[in-house]
Design a protein around this motif. Structure first.
Motif, PDB file in Angstrom:
ATOM      1  N   ILE A  78       0.874  -1.182   0.000  1.00 34.00           N
ATOM      2  CA  ILE A  78       0.000   0.000   0.000  1.00 34.00           C
ATOM      3  C   ILE A  78       0.910   1.230   0.000  1.00 34.00           C
ATOM      4  O   ILE A  78       1.194   1.803   1.044  1.00 34.00           O
ATOM      5  N   PRO A  79       1.404   1.644  -1.169  1.00 40.68           N
ATOM      6  CA  PRO A  79       2.420   2.703  -1.217  1.00 40.68           C
ATOM      7  C   PRO A  79       1.967   4.070  -0.714  1.00 40.68           C
ATOM      8  O   PRO A  79       2.793   4.922  -0.439  1.00 40.68           O
ATOM      9  N   TRP A  80       0.664   4.285  -0.549  1.00 42.65           N
ATOM     10  CA  TRP A  80       0.152   5.566  -0.060  1.00 42.65           C
ATOM     11  C   TRP A  80      -0.193   5.517   1.431  1.00 42.65           C
ATOM     12  O   TRP A  80      -0.688   6.481   1.990  1.00 42.65           O
ATOM     13  N   VAL A  81       0.101   4.406   2.095  1.00 41.62           N
ATOM     14  CA  VAL A  81      -0.289   4.220   3.492  1.00 41.62           C
ATOM     15  C   VAL A  81       0.322   5.305   4.390  1.00 41.62           C
ATOM     16  O   VAL A  81       1.443   5.749   4.159  1.00 41.62           O
ATOM     17  N   LYS A  82      -0.450   5.745   5.396  1.00 45.23           N
ATOM     18  CA  LYS A  82      -0.013   6.830   6.276  1.00 45.23           C
ATOM     19  C   LYS A  82       0.360   6.361   7.665  1.00 45.23           C
ATOM     20  O   LYS A  82       1.033   7.088   8.402  1.00 45.23           O
ATOM     21  N   LEU A  83      -0.100   5.164   8.043  1.00 43.89           N
ATOM     22  CA  LEU A  83       0.120   4.681   9.404  1.00 43.89           C
ATOM     23  C   LEU A  83       0.830   3.335   9.403  1.00 43.89           C
ATOM     24  O   LEU A  83       0.612   2.507   8.512  1.00 43.89           O
ATOM     25  N   SER A  84       1.645   3.109  10.429  1.00 44.74           N
ATOM     26  CA  SER A  84       2.256   1.800  10.624  1.00 44.74           C
ATOM     27  C   SER A  84       1.158   0.815  11.021  1.00 44.74           C
ATOM     28  O   SER A  84       0.037   1.212  11.367  1.00 44.74           O
ATOM     29  N   ILE A  85       1.466  -0.456  11.006  1.00 47.68           N
ATOM     30  CA  ILE A  85       0.481  -1.472  11.383  1.00 47.68           C
ATOM     31  C   ILE A  85       0.004  -1.236  12.810  1.00 47.68           C
ATOM     32  O   ILE A  85      -1.194  -1.272  13.089  1.00 47.68           O
ATOM     33  N   ASP A  86       0.938  -0.977  13.727  1.00 43.80           N
ATOM     34  CA  ASP A  86       0.558  -0.749  15.125  1.00 43.80           C
ATOM     35  C   ASP A  86      -0.375   0.446  15.267  1.00 43.80           C
ATOM     36  O   ASP A  86      -1.381   0.384  15.976  1.00 43.80           O
ATOM     37  N   ALA A  87      -0.041   1.543  14.617  1.00 44.41           N
ATOM     38  CA  ALA A  87      -0.877   2.744  14.699  1.00 44.41           C
ATOM     39  C   ALA A  87      -2.243   2.498  14.063  1.00 44.41           C
ATOM     40  O   ALA A  87      -3.268   2.940  14.597  1.00 44.41           O
ATOM     41  N   GLN A  88      -2.285   1.775  12.944  1.00 46.89           N
ATOM     42  CA  GLN A  88      -3.558   1.455  12.287  1.00 46.89           C
ATOM     43  C   GLN A  88      -4.430   0.586  13.188  1.00 46.89           C
ATOM     44  O   GLN A  88      -5.627   0.807  13.312  1.00 46.89           O
ATOM     45  N   GLU A  89      -3.806  -0.402  13.848  1.00 43.06           N
ATOM     46  CA  GLU A  89      -4.555  -1.269  14.754  1.00 43.06           C
ATOM     47  C   GLU A  89      -5.115  -0.471  15.925  1.00 43.06           C
ATOM     48  O   GLU A  89      -6.248  -0.706  16.357  1.00 43.06           O
ATOM     49  N   GLU A  90      -4.355   0.487  16.415  1.00 44.43           N
ATOM     50  CA  GLU A  90      -4.816   1.342  17.505  1.00 44.43           C
ATOM     51  C   GLU A  90      -6.020   2.176  17.063  1.00 44.43           C
ATOM     52  O   GLU A  90      -7.014   2.293  17.791  1.00 44.43           O
ATOM     53  N   VAL A  91      -5.959   2.733  15.859  1.00 49.06           N
ATOM     54  CA  VAL A  91      -7.079   3.521  15.321  1.00 49.06           C
ATOM     55  C   VAL A  91      -8.327   2.622  15.224  1.00 49.06           C
ATOM     56  O   VAL A  91      -9.426   3.037  15.606  1.00 49.06           O
ATOM     57  N   GLU A  92      -8.143   1.398  14.738  1.00 48.93           N
ATOM     58  CA  GLU A  92      -9.278   0.492  14.598  1.00 48.93           C
ATOM     59  C   GLU A  92      -9.845   0.079  15.946  1.00 48.93           C
ATOM     60  O   GLU A  92     -11.064  -0.014  16.116  1.00 48.93           O
ATOM     61  N   ARG A  93      -8.978  -0.164  16.935  1.00 52.75           N
ATOM     62  CA  ARG A  93      -9.444  -0.501  18.297  1.00 52.75           C
ATOM     63  C   ARG A  93     -10.267   0.645  18.860  1.00 52.75           C
ATOM     64  O   ARG A  93     -11.327   0.456  19.443  1.00 52.75           O
ATOM     65  N   ASN A  94      -9.759   1.871  18.689  1.00 48.53           N
ATOM     66  CA  ASN A  94     -10.464   3.041  19.213  1.00 48.53           C
ATOM     67  C   ASN A  94     -11.804   3.260  18.522  1.00 48.53           C
ATOM     68  O   ASN A  94     -12.772   3.678  19.159  1.00 48.53           O
ATOM     69  N   SER A  95     -11.864   3.005  17.220  1.00 45.47           N
ATOM     70  CA  SER A  95     -13.124   3.223  16.500  1.00 45.47           C
ATOM     71  C   SER A  95     -14.151   2.171  16.889  1.00 45.47           C
ATOM     72  O   SER A  95     -15.351   2.430  16.911  1.00 45.47           O
ATOM     73  N   ARG A  96     -13.701   0.961  17.205  1.00 48.82           N
ATOM     74  CA  ARG A  96     -14.638  -0.081  17.641  1.00 48.82           C
ATOM     75  C   ARG A  96     -15.159   0.202  19.050  1.00 48.82           C
ATOM     76  O   ARG A  96     -16.298  -0.066  19.367  1.00 48.82           O
ATOM     77  N   ALA A  97     -14.295   0.793  19.883  1.00 44.98           N
ATOM     78  CA  ALA A  97     -14.682   1.094  21.263  1.00 44.98           C
ATOM     79  C   ALA A  97     -15.652   2.272  21.323  1.00 44.98           C
ATOM     80  O   ALA A  97     -16.408   2.417  22.279  1.00 44.98           O
ATOM     81  N   ALA A  98     -15.615   3.126  20.311  1.00 50.61           N
ATOM     82  CA  ALA A  98     -16.471   4.322  20.333  1.00 50.61           C
ATOM     83  C   ALA A  98     -17.911   4.036  20.015  1.00 50.61           C
ATOM     84  O   ALA A  98     -18.338   3.089  19.554  1.00 50.61           O
TER      85      ALA A  98
END
Length: 124
Positions: free
Chosen positions: A104-124
């Motif tokens: 994904i050459p346009w990706v903005k977040l590392s895997i760890d940061a992306q997983e954190e964003v997804e965890r937070n969005s699920r918790a919201a």
């Protein structure tokens, strides 16, 4: 500013990939106008025909929207080559893995940061 995390060959390949993707999207958008799928009003004989045309147009506009989003992501990634920030996580500032960037050459977040964003969005 020089990017100290990736070698020149890797960066050149990534930039070329992004430029090719940008060119492909622009060419596709140029050759596949939304208007071309709409027949003249005289050609629409039945409600079913009109419904199919509207569905096709809606699908085409959805695809166009996704192409525009992707084009914007690609342009953002290309701009990062100029300031040396290509491949750095926008959240942590740490380098993103090469395999992730190649996929994904346009990706903005590392895997760890992306997983954190997804965890937070699920918790919201």
């Amino acid at each position: 500013m020089k990017n100290e995390y990736y070698d020149e060959t890797f960066l050149a390949n990534q930039k070329n990939t992004l430029l090719q993707m940008k060119s492909n999207i622009l060419n596709h958008m140029k050759t596949h106008s939304i208007d071309e799928i709409a027949p003249d009003r005289d050609q629409i004989v039945e409600d079913v025909d009109q419904s199919q045309v509207l569905m096709a147009q809606s699908l085409s506009m959805g695809l166009r929207d996704r192409e525009l989003v992707r084009l914007h992501q690609i342009e953002d990634a290309l701009a990062k080559f100029d300031d040396g920030s290509y491949g750095l996580c926008e959240d942590t500032g740490e380098p993103i893995g090469k395999k992730r960037l190649e996929k994904i050459p346009w990706v903005k977040l590392s895997i760890d940061a992306q997983e954190e964003v997804e965890r937070n969005s699920r918790a919201a």
